[in-house]
Write a protein that holds these residues in place. Structure first.
Motif, PDB file in Angstrom:
ATOM      1  N   GLY A  90       0.813  -1.207   0.000  1.00  7.65           N
ATOM      2  CA  GLY A  90       0.000   0.000   0.000  1.00  7.65           C
ATOM      3  C   GLY A  90       0.849   1.260   0.000  1.00  7.65           C
ATOM      4  O   GLY A  90       0.553   2.221  -0.730  1.00  7.65           O
ATOM      5  N   GLN A  91       1.914   1.266   0.811  1.00  2.00           N
ATOM      6  CA  GLN A  91       2.800   2.424   0.837  1.00  2.00           C
ATOM      7  C   GLN A  91       3.513   2.605  -0.496  1.00  2.00           C
ATOM      8  O   GLN A  91       3.661   3.720  -1.007  1.00  2.00           O
ATOM      9  CB  GLN A  91       3.826   2.256   1.965  1.00  2.00           C
ATOM     10  N   GLN A  92       3.926   1.475  -1.089  1.00  2.00           N
ATOM     11  CA  GLN A  92       4.640   1.557  -2.368  1.00  2.00           C
ATOM     12  C   GLN A  92       3.705   1.995  -3.493  1.00  2.00           C
ATOM     13  O   GLN A  92       4.132   2.681  -4.425  1.00  2.00           O
ATOM     14  CB  GLN A  92       5.284   0.211  -2.698  1.00  2.00           C
ATOM     15  N   VAL A  93       2.438   1.599  -3.414  1.00  2.00           N
ATOM     16  CA  VAL A  93       1.480   2.043  -4.436  1.00  2.00           C
ATOM     17  C   VAL A  93       1.284   3.557  -4.349  1.00  2.00           C
ATOM     18  O   VAL A  93       1.178   4.244  -5.372  1.00  2.00           O
ATOM     19  CB  VAL A  93       0.142   1.297  -4.279  1.00  2.00           C
ATOM     20  N   LYS A  94       1.221   4.098  -3.116  1.00  2.00           N
ATOM     21  CA  LYS A  94       1.123   5.544  -2.952  1.00  2.00           C
ATOM     22  C   LYS A  94       2.328   6.249  -3.563  1.00  2.00           C
ATOM     23  O   LYS A  94       2.202   7.289  -4.216  1.00  2.00           O
ATOM     24  CB  LYS A  94       0.994   5.896  -1.468  1.00  2.00           C
ATOM     25  N   GLU A  95       3.513   5.680  -3.329  1.00  2.00           N
ATOM     26  CA  GLU A  95       4.718   6.274  -3.902  1.00  2.00           C
ATOM     27  C   GLU A  95       4.714   6.163  -5.420  1.00  2.00           C
ATOM     28  O   GLU A  95       5.214   7.052  -6.120  1.00  2.00           O
ATOM     29  CB  GLU A  95       5.955   5.592  -3.328  1.00  2.00           C
ATOM     30  N   MET A  96       4.130   5.069  -5.923  1.00  2.00           N
ATOM     31  CA  MET A  96       4.105   4.863  -7.371  1.00  2.00           C
ATOM     32  C   MET A  96       3.253   5.925  -8.053  1.00  2.00           C
ATOM     33  O   MET A  96       3.510   6.284  -9.204  1.00  2.00           O
ATOM     34  CB  MET A  96       3.579   3.455  -7.686  1.00  2.00           C
ATOM     35  N   ARG A  97       2.229   6.428  -7.374  1.00  3.75           N
ATOM     36  CA  ARG A  97       1.382   7.464  -7.960  1.00  3.75           C
ATOM     37  C   ARG A  97       2.175   8.729  -8.250  1.00  3.75           C
ATOM     38  O   ARG A  97       1.808   9.514  -9.137  1.00  3.75           O
ATOM     39  CB  ARG A  97       0.224   7.782  -7.011  1.00  3.75           C
ATOM     40  N   LEU A 257       9.361   2.273 -16.148  1.00  3.35           N
ATOM     41  CA  LEU A 257       9.093   3.676 -15.805  1.00  3.35           C
ATOM     42  C   LEU A 257       9.642   4.030 -14.430  1.00  3.35           C
ATOM     43  O   LEU A 257      10.224   5.106 -14.234  1.00  3.35           O
ATOM     44  CB  LEU A 257       7.588   3.949 -15.851  1.00  3.35           C
ATOM     45  N   VAL A 258       9.468   3.131 -13.456  1.00  3.29           N
ATOM     46  CA  VAL A 258      10.020   3.376 -12.128  1.00  3.29           C
ATOM     47  C   VAL A 258      11.541   3.399 -12.180  1.00  3.29           C
ATOM     48  O   VAL A 258      12.192   4.216 -11.507  1.00  3.29           O
ATOM     49  CB  VAL A 258       9.519   2.306 -11.136  1.00  3.29           C
ATOM     50  N   GLY A 259      12.133   2.527 -12.987  1.00  4.43           N
ATOM     51  CA  GLY A 259      13.581   2.532 -13.146  1.00  4.43           C
ATOM     52  C   GLY A 259      14.096   3.841 -13.721  1.00  4.43           C
ATOM     53  O   GLY A 259      15.182   4.312 -13.376  1.00  4.43           O
ATOM     54  N   LEU A 260      13.322   4.468 -14.598  1.00  2.00           N
ATOM     55  CA  LEU A 260      13.726   5.745 -15.195  1.00  2.00           C
ATOM     56  C   LEU A 260      13.826   6.856 -14.159  1.00  2.00           C
ATOM     57  O   LEU A 260      14.589   7.812 -14.347  1.00  2.00           O
ATOM     58  CB  LEU A 260      12.733   6.149 -16.284  1.00  2.00           C
ATOM     59  N   THR A 261      13.045   6.765 -13.089  1.00  2.00           N
ATOM     60  CA  THR A 261      13.119   7.799 -12.059  1.00  2.00           C
ATOM     61  C   THR A 261      14.446   7.742 -11.304  1.00  2.00           C
ATOM     62  O   THR A 261      14.832   8.721 -10.659  1.00  2.00           O
ATOM     63  CB  THR A 261      11.976   7.641 -11.047  1.00  2.00           C
ATOM     64  N   VAL A 262      15.121   6.601 -11.370  1.00  2.00           N
ATOM     65  CA  VAL A 262      16.438   6.472 -10.734  1.00  2.00           C
ATOM     66  C   VAL A 262      17.531   6.848 -11.725  1.00  2.00           C
ATOM     67  O   VAL A 262      18.340   7.752 -11.485  1.00  2.00           O
ATOM     68  CB  VAL A 262      16.654   5.041 -10.202  1.00  2.00           C
ATOM     69  N   SER A 263      17.546   6.159 -12.856  1.00  2.00           N
ATOM     70  CA  SER A 263      18.534   6.431 -13.902  1.00  2.00           C
ATOM     71  C   SER A 263      18.180   5.595 -15.120  1.00  2.00           C
ATOM     72  O   SER A 263      17.494   4.566 -14.997  1.00  2.00           O
ATOM     73  CB  SER A 263      19.953   6.087 -13.432  1.00  2.00           C
ATOM     74  N   PRO A 264      18.656   5.989 -16.299  1.00  2.00           N
ATOM     75  CA  PRO A 264      18.446   5.139 -17.482  1.00  2.00           C
ATOM     76  C   PRO A 264      19.070   3.757 -17.315  1.00  2.00           C
ATOM     77  O   PRO A 264      18.543   2.776 -17.842  1.00  2.00           O
ATOM     78  CB  PRO A 264      19.130   5.930 -18.599  1.00  2.00           C
TER      79      PRO A 264
END
Length: 353
Positions: A90-97, A257-264
């Motif tokens: 649930g916490q990770q889903v909130k962060e995913m938004r 997409l989540v990986g892109l928020t860290v780096s290519p």
């Protein structure tokens, strides 16, 4: 004379089968959702019965008690799993938004570096007020969403309760269905229904096993490479693995997409990891699991998914694989073996009877 009569009989039966199939597709087109709910109830009832049969075989209990334990075990596992992983997921889903929109913005920025990408971005409105609905439209959408949620909960309750009734006394419905056919065919119809049950049970066991392997592998792999929101992404991959061909493709997009928020580089690692697990699952794990259970032709399954997806959207796509598995049993037993491969001698004996 006998051969001419048998040939005419086979043509009549084939025409009847074609007419029945066309009628079924007509009814499916107009009342698809109703029939899909029925099949979803049957699929869940098969799961209950399979668990009850396993408990009866291992503990030698009466079937009624075994079915009760199977239902309690089924919902108990769901409750315990939800209780254990819900806070983290649930916490990770909130962060995913927040994370996924950031990743989309990065992709848009990357696209503007190319001529074709810049033209594509020009089609996206700069004024977000055009995208956000007005107050009246927003209230209408909220009302529609609330109505859809109530409808989903009602359908879910109908499926669960219907599955319990079907699992409690399956012979009542199989024998009743066979009575719709001539007396000489009733035994064969019940045999086809038994094979359909065995096929669905084998498909469920194989699919749930493959889903569990994919979910656990993704959770371990995402954590090893340090991908954020690993458990939420693994849960998405677990559920979407239920939909062959299409589900795995959809489940890989959020991870990249989540990986892109860290780096290519992290996005590339997520893509390679997910692709590697899917390759191993598609060409090694799934063939081994389904080798002795159900083998669905990939191209035929994809075409059938597209058909049911067009007719009924997500629910049709979700149930396309088990429906195709049952259709293959019915066609093979009633049409191929019962008509095309039936010898003239057996057909004549059947007619005499």
């Amino acid at each position: 004379m006998l051969n001419v009569y048998l040939y005419a009989k086979r043509v009549a039966i084939a025409a009847l089968i074609v007419l029945s199939v066309l009628t079924a597709f007509y009814l499916l087109g107009w009342h698809a959702y109703f029939f899909l709910l029925i099949f979803a109830s049957i699929l869940l009832a098969v799961l209950y019965c399979g668990m009850a049969d396993w408990i009866t075989d291992k503990l030698h209990l009466k079937r009624g008690l075994s079915l009760l334990l199977a239902v309690l075990l089924f919902f108990g596992v769901i409750f315990v799993a939800f209780w254990l992983i819900a806070p983290t997921v649930g916490q990770q889903v909130k962060e995913m938004r927040q994370t996924v929109p950031q990743a989309v913005s990065q992709v848009q920025h990357w696209l503007t570096q190319f001529g074709w990408g810049e033209k594509l971005m020009q089609q996206v409105p700069n004024d977000m007020s055009e995208v956000v609905p007005k107050q009246d439209a927003l209230l209408s959408k909220v009302s529609g969403m609330f109505s859809s949620t109530l409808s989903f909960l009602a359908d879910f309750a109908i499926v669960i309760i219907s599955a319990l009734f079907l699992a409690a006394n399956p012979s009542l419905y199989t024998v009743g269905l066979s009575k719709l056919f001539p007396v000489r065919h009733r035994v064969h119809i019940r045999e086809v229904l038994d094979k359909s049950y065995t096929t669905l049970k084998s498909w469920l066991v194989g699919m749930l096993s493959a889903m569990a392997i994919i979910g656990v592998s993704l959770a371990i792999g995402y954590n090893l490479i340090g991908l954020p929101l690993a458990f939420a992404l693994a849960l998405i991959g677990f559920f979407l693995a239920f939909i062959p061909n299409v589900g795995p493709l959809i489940a890989g997009v959020p991870a990249v997409l989540v990986g892109l928020t860290v780096s290519p580089q992290m996005a590339l690692y997520a893509f390679l990891l997910y692709g590697g697990i899917q390759l191993v699952e598609s060409y090694l794990i799934t063939p081994l699991i389904f080798q002795k259970t159900v083998d669905l032709p990939p191209a035929l399954l994809l075409f059938f998914q597209v058909l049911l997806g067009i007719l009924q959207g997500g629910l049709g796509l979700l149930l396309a694989a088990p429906i195709l598995a049952v259709l293959m049993v019915v066609v093979n037993e009633l049409y191929v073996k019962g008509l095309l491969e039936a010898s003239p001698v057996n057909a004549a004996e059947e007619e005499v009877e």
